[in-house]
Design a protein around this motif. Structure first.
Motif, PDB file in Angstrom:
ATOM      1  N   PHE A  27       0.806  -1.178  -0.041  1.00 32.60           N
ATOM      2  CA  PHE A  27      -0.093   0.007  -0.205  1.00 32.60           C
ATOM      3  C   PHE A  27       0.931   1.185  -0.130  1.00 32.60           C
ATOM      4  CE2 PHE A  27      -3.483  -2.995   1.199  1.00 32.60           C
ATOM      5  CZ  PHE A  27      -4.164  -2.613   0.397  1.00 32.60           C
ATOM      6  N   PHE A  28       1.994   1.130   0.505  1.00 31.43           N
ATOM      7  CA  PHE A  28       2.612   2.499   0.775  1.00 31.43           C
ATOM      8  C   PHE A  28       3.766   2.703  -0.275  1.00 31.43           C
ATOM      9  CE2 PHE A  28       0.531   2.457   4.637  1.00 31.43           C
ATOM     10  CZ  PHE A  28      -0.150   3.685   4.672  1.00 31.43           C
ATOM     11  N   LEU A  29       4.234   1.567  -0.297  1.00 29.58           N
ATOM     12  CA  LEU A  29       5.734   1.401  -1.254  1.00 29.58           C
ATOM     13  C   LEU A  29       5.602   1.324  -2.780  1.00 29.58           C
ATOM     14  CD1 LEU A  29       8.819   1.557  -0.661  1.00 29.58           C
ATOM     15  CD2 LEU A  29       8.789  -0.888  -0.664  1.00 29.58           C
ATOM     16  N   VAL A  30       4.597   0.248  -2.972  1.00 27.08           N
ATOM     17  CA  VAL A  30       4.066  -0.040  -4.627  1.00 27.08           C
ATOM     18  C   VAL A  30       3.586   1.359  -5.132  1.00 27.08           C
ATOM     19  CG1 VAL A  30       2.881  -1.295  -6.108  1.00 27.08           C
ATOM     20  CG2 VAL A  30       3.983  -2.487  -4.101  1.00 27.08           C
ATOM     21  N   PRO A  31       2.557   1.990  -4.650  1.00 23.45           N
ATOM     22  CA  PRO A  31       2.174   3.232  -5.376  1.00 23.45           C
ATOM     23  C   PRO A  31       3.248   4.234  -5.436  1.00 23.45           C
ATOM     24  CG  PRO A  31       0.681   2.502  -3.493  1.00 23.45           C
ATOM     25  CD  PRO A  31       1.848   1.791  -3.377  1.00 23.45           C
ATOM     26  N   ARG A  32       4.043   4.316  -4.510  1.00 22.60           N
ATOM     27  CA  ARG A  32       5.203   5.238  -4.735  1.00 22.60           C
ATOM     28  C   ARG A  32       6.076   4.880  -5.834  1.00 22.60           C
ATOM     29  NH1 ARG A  32       8.669   7.156   0.548  1.00 22.60           N
ATOM     30  NH2 ARG A  32       7.149   8.614   1.327  1.00 22.60           N
ATOM     31  N   LEU A  33       6.352   3.534  -6.158  1.00 21.50           N
ATOM     32  CA  LEU A  33       7.134   3.030  -7.154  1.00 21.50           C
ATOM     33  C   LEU A  33       6.584   3.225  -8.404  1.00 21.50           C
ATOM     34  CD1 LEU A  33       8.524  -0.367  -5.734  1.00 21.50           C
ATOM     35  CD2 LEU A  33       9.712   1.698  -5.961  1.00 21.50           C
ATOM     36  N   ALA A  34       5.149   3.241  -8.456  1.00 17.22           N
ATOM     37  CA  ALA A  34       4.378   3.500  -9.437  1.00 17.22           C
ATOM     38  C   ALA A  34       4.293   4.885  -9.718  1.00 17.22           C
ATOM     39  CB  ALA A  34       2.911   2.854  -9.544  1.00 17.22           C
ATOM     40  N   VAL A 297     -11.250  -2.220  -0.557  1.00 16.73           N
ATOM     41  CA  VAL A 297      -9.913  -2.137  -1.381  1.00 16.73           C
ATOM     42  C   VAL A 297     -10.686  -1.082  -2.534  1.00 16.73           C
ATOM     43  CG1 VAL A 297      -9.026  -3.220  -3.313  1.00 16.73           C
ATOM     44  CG2 VAL A 297      -8.708  -4.130  -1.056  1.00 16.73           C
ATOM     45  N   GLN A 298     -11.853  -1.464  -2.794  1.00 16.61           N
ATOM     46  CA  GLN A 298     -12.431  -0.494  -3.779  1.00 16.61           C
ATOM     47  C   GLN A 298     -12.624   1.063  -3.332  1.00 16.61           C
ATOM     48  OE1 GLN A 298     -16.116  -2.717  -4.471  1.00 16.61           O
ATOM     49  NE2 GLN A 298     -15.089  -4.045  -6.324  1.00 16.61           N
ATOM     50  N   ASP A 299     -13.062   1.005  -1.908  1.00 14.71           N
ATOM     51  CA  ASP A 299     -13.170   2.607  -1.375  1.00 14.71           C
ATOM     52  C   ASP A 299     -11.794   3.039  -1.113  1.00 14.71           C
ATOM     53  OD1 ASP A 299     -15.617   2.221  -1.559  1.00 14.71           O
ATOM     54  OD2 ASP A 299     -16.024   1.861   0.662  1.00 14.71           O
ATOM     55  N   ASN A 300     -10.762   2.273  -1.447  1.00 16.08           N
ATOM     56  CA  ASN A 300      -9.397   2.872  -0.932  1.00 16.08           C
ATOM     57  C   ASN A 300      -9.242   2.958   0.707  1.00 16.08           C
ATOM     58  OD1 ASN A 300      -7.114   3.079  -2.598  1.00 16.08           O
ATOM     59  ND2 ASN A 300      -9.061   3.964  -4.042  1.00 16.08           N
ATOM     60  N   ASP A 301     -10.068   2.115   1.196  1.00 17.59           N
ATOM     61  CA  ASP A 301      -9.981   2.540   2.850  1.00 17.59           C
ATOM     62  C   ASP A 301      -8.978   1.616   3.396  1.00 17.59           C
ATOM     63  OD1 ASP A 301     -10.867   2.951   5.318  1.00 17.59           O
ATOM     64  OD2 ASP A 301     -12.726   2.621   5.169  1.00 17.59           O
ATOM     65  N   LEU A 302      -7.561   2.144   3.269  1.00 16.07           N
ATOM     66  CA  LEU A 302      -6.489   1.194   3.392  1.00 16.07           C
ATOM     67  C   LEU A 302      -6.274   0.842   4.805  1.00 16.07           C
ATOM     68  CD1 LEU A 302      -3.231   2.501   2.269  1.00 16.07           C
ATOM     69  CD2 LEU A 302      -3.274   1.920   4.394  1.00 16.07           C
ATOM     70  N   PRO A 303      -6.612   1.652   6.079  1.00 17.05           N
ATOM     71  CA  PRO A 303      -6.500   0.932   7.408  1.00 17.05           C
ATOM     72  C   PRO A 303      -7.042  -0.424   7.450  1.00 17.05           C
ATOM     73  CG  PRO A 303      -6.886   3.208   7.288  1.00 17.05           C
ATOM     74  CD  PRO A 303      -6.999   2.860   5.968  1.00 17.05           C
TER      75      PRO A 303
ATOM     76  N   SER C 175      -5.511  -6.454  -3.453  1.00 17.24           N
ATOM     77  CA  SER C 175      -4.939  -5.115  -3.037  1.00 17.24           C
ATOM     78  C   SER C 175      -3.911  -4.670  -3.926  1.00 17.24           C
ATOM     79  CB  SER C 175      -4.303  -5.348  -1.905  1.00 17.24           C
ATOM     80  OG  SER C 175      -4.916  -5.941  -0.869  1.00 17.24           O
ATOM     81  N   LEU C 176      -2.958  -5.384  -4.739  1.00 15.29           N
ATOM     82  CA  LEU C 176      -2.144  -5.221  -5.519  1.00 15.29           C
ATOM     83  C   LEU C 176      -2.818  -4.493  -6.854  1.00 15.29           C
ATOM     84  CD1 LEU C 176       0.956  -7.320  -5.671  1.00 15.29           C
ATOM     85  CD2 LEU C 176       1.004  -5.013  -5.790  1.00 15.29           C
ATOM     86  N   SER C 177      -3.830  -5.178  -7.196  1.00 15.25           N
ATOM     87  CA  SER C 177      -4.381  -5.111  -8.618  1.00 15.25           C
ATOM     88  C   SER C 177      -5.050  -3.784  -8.573  1.00 15.25           C
ATOM     89  CB  SER C 177      -5.145  -6.068  -9.265  1.00 15.25           C
ATOM     90  OG  SER C 177      -5.874  -6.948  -8.352  1.00 15.25           O
TER      91      SER C 177
END
Lengths: 337, 584, 332
Positions: A27-34, A297-303, C175-177
């Protein structure tokens, strides 16, 4: 035994830490990489009317302005010792285990997960009972009556079973039984066990069977293969040579050896299901952990996604640990392997 | 337009039917017995009209609300629902048809008194208003409610922030939680307990509409616990919370401190109101059909799976209403992404899109009609026009190609079309748009993004839009308050272009449009003001930066036991929850 | 099989015991292992049938575009005149089946279902195949290295595999996708979705392959022919690739064949949940999602993609079972 126990528990905790780190990274690293910035990440949790102020406030509240390792450390720390939040005139206390706070729904994560555990557990446990009984029984029968009509029939059904996606069988069952022949004419809705045990079981019957069908098929195939292999082993020949009755050979020696790997696999499968039967819950619209995870996941409710994922990982690790410890208790050799 | 005629026809039928049944002395009297009514009856009249007190109105909702706290919600239905336990300075008249768009005083004695420049608005509170604990409601409680709802994003981030945007010093004030000075923001004055004065940066003639927001429902400072307030709210309306379970359910009972003499707009029929959250939509629908509940809280209509069942059953069909939802789906053509910087290319798209096919794709007539304007028919300021008329809204390939030629792209071009991946109807519309553009040689590749990040990171983020050449952006807009300004300002005013999270996805910054909007909102004469909105709408469509696709509609179902049922256009075409009663 | 989730098979068949090499037999008889296996495989009618269907499916997937072109099938063309405007379901019986649309048209749009099934086949097989290759490559390398070198290398890799097996795979995949929605790593749209799916499915399921290869390598490591090579002065890498790998081909082949259907189900599951292939691109899982909303008006619709998945997965399973039986007589 004690040393083994401690070593295994320690290993399990370490495993959970790794899983949490990977989840965190997703959630925190991959979006940054992207290529996303922390501001963009924070902006997702602000609500419909975002402005720089509210983004900054959320960024600070989520700790997104901190370096990643500190964010991770805070995340782990609050699970153990709890955390304090400032969401109004007073400080809100989030007791351990504190999995954080959802900015989308303005709720603490942990109570939300706890509220959904009974639904997922009801689904998983019921289905597991059905598939263990039916799967192992058909597997054993098929192995013993190898080549018979019964064997071929069971194995054909099992092959079809493992080839059918649960979302298709589930949907088929749902539409057939609620629309075509409306036996469940009001639809299938989860009713808590504490409210009405009869209704609980009645409404869970179709999801149980849909889920168990898939796993029964799998376990039947596994049991049959395991039994066939075991029955060819030397110790079975020895047992027969000793003059034991065939029922004893099968019951005491064959089945026991054949079931050992099945139990290991069961620990894994069952642990995974306890963490959320995502697809089954989606098909039947049961608001369990899996469906909650998808929605979050769809709502981006990360916690919330973090919380559910970690809980799920906990169940997997816990079930595997349990199986291992039980083996170790029964069979001393395991401890040294 | 055809629908207009149809509405008229239906209305006439309804009137006749009502007349007939009145003669026959049937259900529609004052007894509140319930009954089927006729299709679309609640659009223009009050179905099963009743003034009988008692019974339970039961709501079900397929999701969870963003919050039931009047100061922390953006959901239209919560705005409607919150009026049961939160009285606001003004509110919408609970009445059928166009009357329902009228703003009437609620806590205030009269509508706001503007200064000549429409920058200062004064409200005087009625006497004898009380909270559920018996303490009197003062103007300071209203002020506090506005402060907490607009200036404390760290705790209450869900609601809109129009007060913040318009009040003098709104950008400076830190909110009541951080700024502990009890005086609060200086631009809301409370000279005495009954007077509240709002001082704005700019002229804002729609202020009475802002005063209808649930954010002006008074909150006593000592009871406020920030985000936790929702668990123990203090009512100012006819009902108070008897129980509240986060994300699950709530029960409201009568609030004895509410004085009906101060409140002419709330009939407060039921003794009890229950609401359940997270019930799946098909179950909600089944419960409506079986008459187990009174209303589906969301007010967005039955599930796609239920629709055929309702439409093919003659008896159920009578219980349906198909109102406009106060929202328009449209495509923004971004003027900074080639070739849409050329008006001819934009016009080619205007002519080329087969809106009939788009309307069919998103769910057919029950879910919407082809649109030719941005402002939908149920919003004050709607002016009917069609600048690109084609037969049956099917598009005109020849005209479109003509404009493509003028644009210097006779063979068409390639572009990107963005839509929200988790909105099936929007994806369906995008798919239909893609198909009809193909006929004029335009290849539109659909890019889908999650709704949760759509405006922040993608479609409403100009740097992303430019870098990824999102020429066409699918979106839908419903007004936060039902006037042309409320509808248009955020989507066509140049000032609404933001570095991220903006809704002016076309990046339209047309001096003519901006000027009309800014002049219009300074006009205190209602009729003159509403005329301007139509002109703005027309100017935008003339510039061809927005392609209206569909006026959204919902297929609502009213159960037999529901009484006093009417559609309120003020709240996105859902049932008016203030009026509603139940025969059960 | 991999990925013990509801979409798929269980961890079960990943157990090293489940697949056995045929290396032993090759030394006993004069015929080569391949010849024996082929002879055995040919006798298994069901496996042959599965193989033929798989072959046809692969052909269909590879030739999807030309086939659509030749027969004038367009998976995205609308036929709204065939749709009942009130119900949004196809007019006529059996989901609008006709000469023009042999499998009918889909609700709402009236797109040709046959064209969409064909279109969905290449996506499905590409994702499943790609993911399989990825997990086989990682799994084989890791498994061989762990099994051959043993010691701390083995410990590290084995722990790593254990850790991977403890991941809530489906949740991670979802989550990843969702995190990588559109535009990442220089890719966007369909190519990105497909790459993400291949990566997610492949990367998290290699340990199953890894375990099998590791166990096989360990049992082969101390065999005479390896000893012989070593005594002749062969080095690690040579032994790994010239002596061990050829003997591992059989279990790898069997297991890879059984992994494909699992991955097909996985992809379909993700698309069903709305985090896989994005519409309007046709995908089998995505078609089933639409079917949920329309089953009241168009109950036939769900059967077409449902059966497409079933037949494909069944064929691969039959083929895989047949290969296993052929290559490992003990399991029969």
């Amino acid at each position: 035994m004690a040393a083994y126990f401690i070593r295994r528990v320690f290993g399990a905790v370490l495993l959970l830490l790794i899983v949490s780190a990977v989840t965190f990274a997703i959630f925190f690293l991959v979006p940054r990489l992207a290529g996303q910035t922390m501001d963009q990440l924070a902006a997702q949790y602000v609500g419909k009317d975002a402005n720089p102020d509210s983004v900054a406030a959320v960024k600070k509240n989520l700790g997104l302005d901190q370096p990643l390792y500190i964010q991770y450390w805070d995340f782990i720390r609050q699970i153990v010792v709890g955390a304090d939040y400032q969401f109004g005139p007073e400080t809100t206390r989030c007791d351990a285990p504190c999995f954080g706070y959802s900015f989308r729904r303005h709720v603490e994560v942990w109570p939300q997960i706890v509220a959904r555990v009974p639904i997922t557990f009801s689904l998983a446990i019921g289905a597991a009972v059905i598939w263990l009984v039916s799967g192992v029984a058909t597997g054993v029968v098929s192995a013993l009556k190898r080549g018979s009509f019964l064997d071929r029939f069971f194995m054909s059904v099992a092959l079809a079973g493992v080839s059918l996606p649960i979302f298709f069988t589930g949907m088929l069952a749902l539409t057939t039984l609620t629309v075509q022949w409306p036996i469940w004419s009001d639809g299938i809705n989860y009713v808590p066990f504490t409210e009405n045990p009869g209704e609980w079981a009645w409404n869970l019957l179709v999801p149980w069977c849909s889920l168990a069908f898939l796993y029964s098929a799998l376990y039947a195939r596994l049991t049959r293969a395991g039994m066939l292999e075991t029955m060819g082993e030397d110790f079975i020949r020895t047992a027969r040579a000793k003059g034991l009755k065939e029922s004893q050979v099968i019951g005491k020696h064959g089945l026991r050896a054949a079931l050992t790997p099945i139990v290991t696999i069961f620990g894994m499968d069952f642990g995974l299901l306890l963490g959320g039967a995502v697809i089954t819950e989606t098909v039947f619209s049961f608001d369990g952990m899996g469906k909650y995870a998808i929605k979050s996941v769809q709502d981006n409710d990360l916690p919330i996604v973090m919380g559910v994922t970690l809980t799920a990982a906990f169940f997997i690790v816990f079930c595997n640990l349990l199986v291992d410890l039980v083996y170790a208790a029964i069979d001393p050799r395991v401890r040294y392997s | 337009m055809k629908t207009r005629k149809a509405t008229l026809l239906v209305a006439t039928t309804v009137v006749l039917a009502l007349g007939a049944s009145a003669c026959g002395g049937s259900d529609n009297g004052k007894g509140g017995k319930g009954g089927s009514g006729t299709k679309d009856a609640a659009l223009t009249s009050i179905v099963n009209k009743s003034d009988k007190k008692g019974g339970t109105v039961s709501f079900e909702f397929s999701d969870e609300p963003d919050s039931l706290d009047p100061g922390n919600t953006y959901y239209g239905w919560v705005q409607n629902f919150a009026r049961l336990y939160g009285r606001t300075l003004t509110s919408f008249k609970p009445a059928a048809g166009k009357e329902g768009l009228k703003v009437v005083p609620d806590l205030a004695e009269s509508l706001g008194k503007p200064s000549a420049d429409a920058k200062t608005w004064t409200y005087t509170l009625k006497k004898g208003l009380k909270f559920e604990d018996g303490t009197p409601i003062t103007s300071k409680d209203v002020k506090y409610a506005v402060e907490r709802s607009n200036f404390a994003p760290e705790a209450l981030s869900n609601g809109p922030t129009y007060f913040k945007a318009h009040l003098i010093g709104g950008d400076k004030y830190q909110g009541p939680y951080k700024d502990k000075n009890p005086a609060g923001i200086a631009s809301i004055e409370t000279p005495d307990d009954h007077t509240i004065v709002f001082k704005l940066k700019n002229a804002f003639a729609d202020f009475d509409y802002l005063a209808t927001f649930s954010q002006t429902a008074p909150v006593p400072r000592k009871a406020d616990k920030g985000a936790e307030y929702v668990k123990k709210m203090v009512s100012s309306g006819p009902y108070k919370f008897a129980s509240y379970e986060e994300g699950k359910a709530a029960t409201l009972v009568r609030n004895p401190q509410w004085d009906p003499k101060t409140d002419p707009i709330r009939p407060a029929l039921p003794d009890k109101i229950t609401i359940r959250f997270g019930v799946k939509q098909e179950t909600v629908d089944n419960n409506l059909i079986a008459d187990n509940i009174t209303v589906d809280g969301a007010g967005t209509g039955v599930a796609p799976a239920t629709q055929p069942k309702v439409l093919t059953d003659a008896k159920l069909q009578k219980q349906t209403d198909n109102p406009y939802a106060g929202a328009t789906s449209y495509i923004g053509l971004n003027v900074n992404v080639a070739p849409f910087n050329n008006i001819e290319c934009r016009k080619a798209v205007q002519w080329g899109i087969d809106k009939a096919s788009v309307a069919a794709a998103q769910g057919g007539a029950p879910k919407g009609d082809p649109a030719t304007t941005l402002i939908p028919p149920s919003v004050a300021g709607y002016t009917k026009f069609d600048l690109y008329p084609t037969e049956g809204h099917k598009g005109d390939v020849a005209k479109a190609k003509e404009h493509l030629k003028k644009c210097g792209q006779p063979n068409g071009f390639s572009t990107n079309l963005s839509a929200r991946s988790d909105r099936p109807a929007e994806m369906a519309m995008a798919t239909a748009v893609q198909a009809s553009l193909k006929k004029i040689g335009i290849t539109a590749e659909i890019k889908s993004f999650p709704a949760g990040k759509y405006f922040q990171n993608f479609a409403g983020n100009p740097s992303y839009v430019h870098a990824n050449k999102l020429g066409m952006i699918m979106t839908a807009w419903g007004a936060d308050w039902p006037t042309g300004f409320g509808f248009l300002d955020q989507i066509v005013n140049g000032s609404a272009i933001k570095p991220s999270g903006g809704n002016n996805v076309q990046e339209l910054n047309d001096p003519k449009v901006n000027k009309l909007l800014n002049e219009g909102i300074a006009t205190t004469d209602t009729a003159a003001r509403e005329k301007v909105w139509g002109e703005v709408d027309k100017a935008v469509i003339e510039g061809a930066t927005a392609v209206p696709l569909v006026y959204r509609k919902n297929l609502l179902l009213r159960p037999q036991s529901a009484t006093n049922v009417t559609i309120t256009e003020a709240y996105l075409g859902m049932y008016d929850y203030l009026l509603m009663g139940s025969a059960k | 099989m991999t990925a013990p989730i509801e979409t798929t098979g269980s961890a079960a068949e990943a157990q090293p015991e489940a697949v056995l090499t045929g290396a032993k037999q090759s030394q006993i008889e004069g015929r080569s292992l391949g010849q024996i296996a082929w002879a055995r495989f040919k006798r298994d009618k069901l496996a042959v049938a599965g193989g033929v269907v798989v072959l046809l499916l692969v052909l269909l997937a590879v030739l999807a575009k030309p086939i659509q072109w030749v027969f004038g099938l367009d998976p995205n063309a609308f036929n709204q005149d065939l749709i009942d405007p009130a119900l949004l379901a196809p007019k006529g019986a059996w989901g609008g089946m006709s000469w023009d649309h042999p499998l009918g048209v889909d609700p709402q749009f009236g797109r040709d279902i046959l064209a969409r099934i064909i279109e969905g086949s290449w996506v499905s097989l590409l994702v499943a195949g790609g993911a399989t290759v990825l997990s086989v490559v990682i799994g084989v390398v890791m498994g061989i290295v762990a099994g051959f070198y043993g010691g701390w290398v083995d410990t590290v890799i084995s722990r790593m595999m254990d850790t991977f097996l403890a991941f809530p795979l489906l949740l991670f995949a979802i989550s990843l996708s969702a995190t990588l929605q559109d535009g990442a790593f220089g890719l966007s749209g369909l190519p990105l979705r497909i790459s993400v799916l291949i990566f997610v499915i492949g990367f998290f399921s290699w340990p199953y392959m890894g375990r099998i290869v590791r166990a096989q390598t360990m049992s082969l490591r101390n065999r005479e022919f390896v000893e012989a090579a070593r005594s002749l002065g062969a080095r690690g890498p040579f032994i790994l690739f010239r002596e061990l790998l050829p003997n591992l081909v059989a279990p790898i082949l069997v297991y890879a064949t059984l992994l494909i259907p699992t991955n097909i189900l996985f992809e379909a599951g993700l698309s069903y949940l709305g985090v896989g292939i994005a519409p309007p691109q046709a995908s089998w899982g995505g078609m089933l999602t639409t079917a949920v909303d329309t089953y009241q008006a168009d109950p036939q619709y769900m059967f077409v993609p449902g059966l497409a998945i079933f037949i494909t997965v069944l064929a691969f399973n039959l083929l895989g079972d047949g290969l296993r039986d052929a290559l490992d007589p003990r399991s029969k």
